[in-house]
Design a protein around this motif. Structure first.
Motif, mmCIF file in Angstrom:
data_model
loop_
_atom_site.group_PDB
_atom_site.id
_atom_site.type_symbol
_atom_site.label_atom_id
_atom_site.label_comp_id
_atom_site.label_asym_id
_atom_site.label_seq_id
_atom_site.Cartn_x
_atom_site.Cartn_y
_atom_site.Cartn_z
ATOM 1 N N ARG A 1 -1.599 -9.155 0.023
ATOM 2 C CA ARG A 1 -1.700 -8.636 1.424
ATOM 3 C C ARG A 1 -0.485 -9.096 2.016
ATOM 4 N NH1 ARG A 1 -5.621 -7.147 -0.786
ATOM 5 N NH2 ARG A 1 -7.753 -7.156 -0.278
ATOM 6 N N ASN A 2 -0.130 -8.285 3.170
ATOM 7 C CA ASN A 2 0.948 -8.215 4.019
ATOM 8 C C ASN A 2 0.355 -8.945 5.183
ATOM 9 O OD1 ASN A 2 3.943 -7.606 4.292
ATOM 10 N ND2 ASN A 2 3.283 -6.302 6.020
ATOM 11 N N LEU A 3 1.065 -10.257 5.548
ATOM 12 C CA LEU A 3 0.191 -11.045 6.392
ATOM 13 C C LEU A 3 1.145 -11.860 7.461
ATOM 14 C CD1 LEU A 3 -2.365 -12.938 4.379
ATOM 15 C CD2 LEU A 3 -2.830 -10.940 5.767
ATOM 16 N N SER A 4 1.028 -11.861 8.633
ATOM 17 C CA SER A 4 2.000 -12.808 9.373
ATOM 18 C C SER A 4 1.364 -14.295 9.381
ATOM 19 C CB SER A 4 1.716 -12.486 10.802
ATOM 20 O OG SER A 4 0.365 -12.695 11.426
ATOM 21 N N ASN B 1 9.447 -12.381 7.884
ATOM 22 C CA ASN B 1 9.363 -11.422 8.964
ATOM 23 C C ASN B 1 8.003 -11.899 9.798
ATOM 24 O OD1 ASN B 1 8.753 -9.154 10.528
ATOM 25 N ND2 ASN B 1 8.998 -7.599 8.594
ATOM 26 N N PRO B 2 8.136 -12.026 11.215
ATOM 27 C CA PRO B 2 6.984 -12.687 11.920
ATOM 28 C C PRO B 2 6.062 -11.480 11.782
ATOM 29 C CG PRO B 2 9.201 -12.177 13.256
ATOM 30 C CD PRO B 2 9.479 -12.059 11.685
ATOM 31 N N VAL B 3 6.264 -10.418 11.770
ATOM 32 C CA VAL B 3 5.112 -9.287 11.679
ATOM 33 C C VAL B 3 4.385 -9.270 10.438
ATOM 34 C CG1 VAL B 3 4.899 -6.482 11.794
ATOM 35 C CG2 VAL B 3 6.966 -7.731 13.227
ATOM 36 N N GLY B 4 4.884 -9.615 9.488
ATOM 37 C CA GLY B 4 4.137 -9.561 8.206
ATOM 38 C C GLY B 4 4.925 -9.839 6.845
ATOM 39 N N ASN B 5 4.423 -10.822 6.084
ATOM 40 C CA ASN B 5 5.142 -11.036 4.863
ATOM 41 C C ASN B 5 4.057 -10.614 3.547
ATOM 42 O OD1 ASN B 5 7.726 -12.590 5.832
ATOM 43 N ND2 ASN B 5 5.917 -13.444 7.010
ATOM 44 N N ASP B 6 4.846 -10.214 2.607
ATOM 45 C CA ASP B 6 4.049 -9.785 1.263
ATOM 46 C C ASP B 6 3.624 -11.282 0.569
ATOM 47 O OD1 ASP B 6 3.275 -8.861 -1.082
ATOM 48 O OD2 ASP B 6 5.110 -7.741 -1.769
#
Length: 274
Positions: free
Chosen positions: A142-145, A185-190
């Protein structure tokens, strides 16, 4: 009847605050003199004011308190119980966070008293080279903050364990998280949540073994940033370079570990010689 001054004195809240509470609809004077505008409160309103003060001491916001006071009488006790339980959980989490910070602060004070640098703790983080074996992983990616990751840790691993139970799969290791993003990346990380299993089924992938720089953290996850910094410094100094995404293996379950001091996490940096 009590004047606003008497009411203020008994409840230990300023008259300015009482006027503000009136403006926002939290507690209105029982009577306002039509000629001079003097405000009066009934004896019965003392109980309401005491409840407001009590909820404030539990860190309820004024909006939350207003909501509590608006509940119907037949629902109020049950609703308040649920709300207090939720607030208790929030406070317990803050206590754990403060305890962790306090422990770290005491350690830093101890280092300074011994004439050591505050950052000398980095030198105490041990690094070793290990050969890891190939594994088969059941995974969710998932791409998650960072906030979503903290909240989703239990949820995503719970989904994986549910699939393991449903499929009667064989677990061969503890949960792990692999960080694929090249930078933060504060918006989202893999982020990949994974559990090693024996069987090759839908939703699994091969995870290669190989040479890794490894450190073990015993304590709060907040200290992981220090472990990562130490590993990265070691890799550079010893003439290695990263070959794959770093990953963490959780040897203890945070939901069944009473204190952060009991958490054990392994951190791996896949590497090769430059």
């Amino acid at each position: 009847m009590l004047s606003i001054g008497e009411f203020s004195k008994i409840c230990r809240v300023s008259t300015k605050t009482l006027r503000y509470y009136d403006e926002i609809g939290l507690i209105h004077p029982d009577q306002i003199h039509p000629e001079n505008g003097y405000r009066y409160y009934s004896i019965a309103q003392l109980k309401r004011m005491l409840l407001i003060q009590r909820l404030k001491s539990y860190y309820f916001s004024l909006d939350e308190i207003k909501e509590v006071l608006a509940w119907e009488a037949d629902q109020a006790e049950e609703q308040l119980r649920f709300r207090l339980q939720s607030k208790r959980g929030e406070i317990e989490e803050k206590i754990r966070a403060y305890a962790s910070v306090l422990g770290q602060m005491n350690s830093d004070i101890g280092s300074l008293e011994q004439g050591l640098s505050v950052m000398s703790f980095l030198d105490r983080i041990e690094v070793e080279l290990v050969e890891t074996r190939p594994q088969k992983l059941l995974f969710l990616r998932r791409n998650l903050s960072s906030e979503e990751y903290a909240a989703g840790y239990g949820m995503y691993f719970a989904k994986l364990y549910e699939r393991i139970a449903t499929g009667k799969l064989t677990v061969q290791g503890t949960p792990m998280t692999i960080y694929h993003s090249p930078d933060y990346n504060p918006v989202g990380n893999d982020t990949e949540f994974a559990i090693p299993i024996k069987e090759a089924v839908k939703g699994t992938r091969d995870f290669p073994g190989g040479l890794c720089a490894k450190s073990v953290l015993t304590g709060s996850y907040q200290e992981l940033i220090s472990v990562y910094a130490r590993l990265r410094e070691w890799v550079e100094r010893e003439g290695y370079e990263l070959t794959e995404a770093p990953y963490e293996i959780y040897l203890t379950d945070p939901f069944n570990t009473a204190e952060d001091a009991g958490l054990v996490t392994e951190v791996y940096f896949p590497v090769k010689k430059k």
